[in-house]
Design an enzyme around this catalytic site. Sequence first.
Site, PDB file in Angstrom:
ATOM      1  N   ASP A 109      24.733 -24.099  56.111  1.00  0.00           N
ATOM      2  CA  ASP A 109      25.686 -23.103  56.594  1.00  0.00           C
ATOM      3  C   ASP A 109      24.973 -21.894  57.185  1.00  0.00           C
ATOM      4  OD1 ASP A 109      26.721 -24.906  54.700  1.00  0.00           O
ATOM      5  OD2 ASP A 109      28.402 -23.600  54.248  1.00  0.00           O
ATOM      6  N   HIS A 135      27.004 -19.198  59.067  1.00  0.00           N
ATOM      7  CA  HIS A 135      27.953 -18.090  58.969  1.00  0.00           C
ATOM      8  C   HIS A 135      27.611 -16.881  59.843  1.00  0.00           C
ATOM      9  CE1 HIS A 135      30.883 -19.663  56.218  1.00  0.00           C
ATOM     10  NE2 HIS A 135      29.951 -20.024  55.339  1.00  0.00           N
ATOM     11  N   ASP A 142      30.105 -24.680  59.108  1.00  0.00           N
ATOM     12  CA  ASP A 142      30.292 -23.289  58.689  1.00  0.00           C
ATOM     13  C   ASP A 142      29.385 -22.353  59.487  1.00  0.00           C
ATOM     14  OD1 ASP A 142      32.327 -23.933  56.991  1.00  0.00           O
ATOM     15  OD2 ASP A 142      31.408 -23.075  55.202  1.00  0.00           O
ATOM     16  N   HIS A 154      35.293 -23.749  57.533  1.00  0.00           N
ATOM     17  CA  HIS A 154      35.551 -22.515  58.270  1.00  0.00           C
ATOM     18  C   HIS A 154      35.851 -22.787  59.747  1.00  0.00           C
ATOM     19  CE1 HIS A 154      34.961 -19.290  55.301  1.00  0.00           C
ATOM     20  NE2 HIS A 154      34.264 -20.235  54.679  1.00  0.00           N
ATOM     21  N   HIS A 184      30.129 -31.794  55.486  1.00  0.00           N
ATOM     22  CA  HIS A 184      30.066 -30.417  55.013  1.00  0.00           C
ATOM     23  C   HIS A 184      30.299 -30.307  53.512  1.00  0.00           C
ATOM     24  CE1 HIS A 184      30.208 -26.084  55.140  1.00  0.00           C
ATOM     25  NE2 HIS A 184      31.393 -26.100  54.536  1.00  0.00           N
TER      26      HIS A 184
END
Length: 411
Positions: free
Chosen positions: A103, A105, A141, A177, A281
């Site tokens: 991830d 982000h 993500d 996400h 994921h």
Amino acid sequence: MGLPSELLAHGETRPDLVQVKSPDLNLDQSAVAIIDGVESEVGYGQGQQGTTRGGGGRPCWLHQKSSNSNSISSIGSLKPIVVKGNPPTFVSAPGRRIVAVGDLHGDLEKARRAFQMAGVLSSDGQDIWTGKETVLVQLGDILDRGDDEIAILSLLRSMDKQAQEEGGAVFQINGNHETMNVEGDFRYVETGAFEECAGFLDYLVSYGYEWEEAFPGWVAESEKWRQVQKTSQNYWDSWNLVKRQKGVIARSVLLRPGGPLACELARHAVVLRVNDWVFCHGGLLPHHVAYGIERMNFQVSNWMRGLSESDLGPQLPFIATRGYDSVVWSRLYSRDVSDLDDYQISQIQSILEETLQAVDAKAMVVGHTPQTAGVNCKYNRSIWRIDVGMSSGVLNSRPEVLEITSSVATR
């Protein structure tokens, strides 16, 4: 096999934190956790590849990947990479080094550091692919909790173009996400990310909505744009409601089903098998495989593209994107085993073994749940957990990546 409900609870606002250590091994295929350039190696037995089948495809708003099966030419002596499914579902990459990154982000700086650590991106600021015939898999993500989400997506697209010219490839997995944002759930979006959406939409307009020309260049343009934003009079005005409203509207336009950025995400799978490793994921479960991996990928992609065979409009693929046991949300394999009883550990291992056998894979790699101990493996090295919370919006930890090679290795 049924899933015990006490094993499946999850929460988004407070992610589970797992602390484990990896065992010492000396087997046929190695998986190497790379931490700030230092390799921590553990082995894994190599297995046979499964059969692959192609999948269908349908066009989206601005851009599409229409072929059901294609190959990436090899520059050296290795055989070409063969990709089947639309979006890509099964990949045969003979002899390739595989690196996986968890991830990100919205943290562009950490993303670059992770790619550089993996040996696939130059460190001179030019964002040049240096991985040659390497296969890079990013586990989703990218969106939320950081400011530079679209820049990271742009960087990955640019890297993929360069990699294919050298016989390598870049694959992305959609995480929870990504699906949340296509649903219009913007709870975890940072102010800077809304601003990036507004800036990117203006940039796209300046290119006449020529996506393929504009999108790969945004990562370089965005840094210039950020500097202009920082010097503008209203940049530090947190109460600039008009500016925020513009960002929210831009994000909605870009990420609604059928929107240009949603269509970019639709190019990617929620489950991907490369050779005899499966990547997703959250976690793949037996009922996902029974439903059909290609079917799930195709349905999620169609939903993101705004396409539907129903008069009711695009239908959200629940089995892949919603619920505690969906592919993007499951934390079954990522929980701290010290919190589990022996019978629970046995149940999870049995579920994992059943899943891997059904998909003809030897191991699974997942993100989603930050691992405070770093990249690690569990359940007889059949599951690798590689989300280390590297983004400054999560744990701000040092980047780590997983390397999978065919050489004999010891830790």
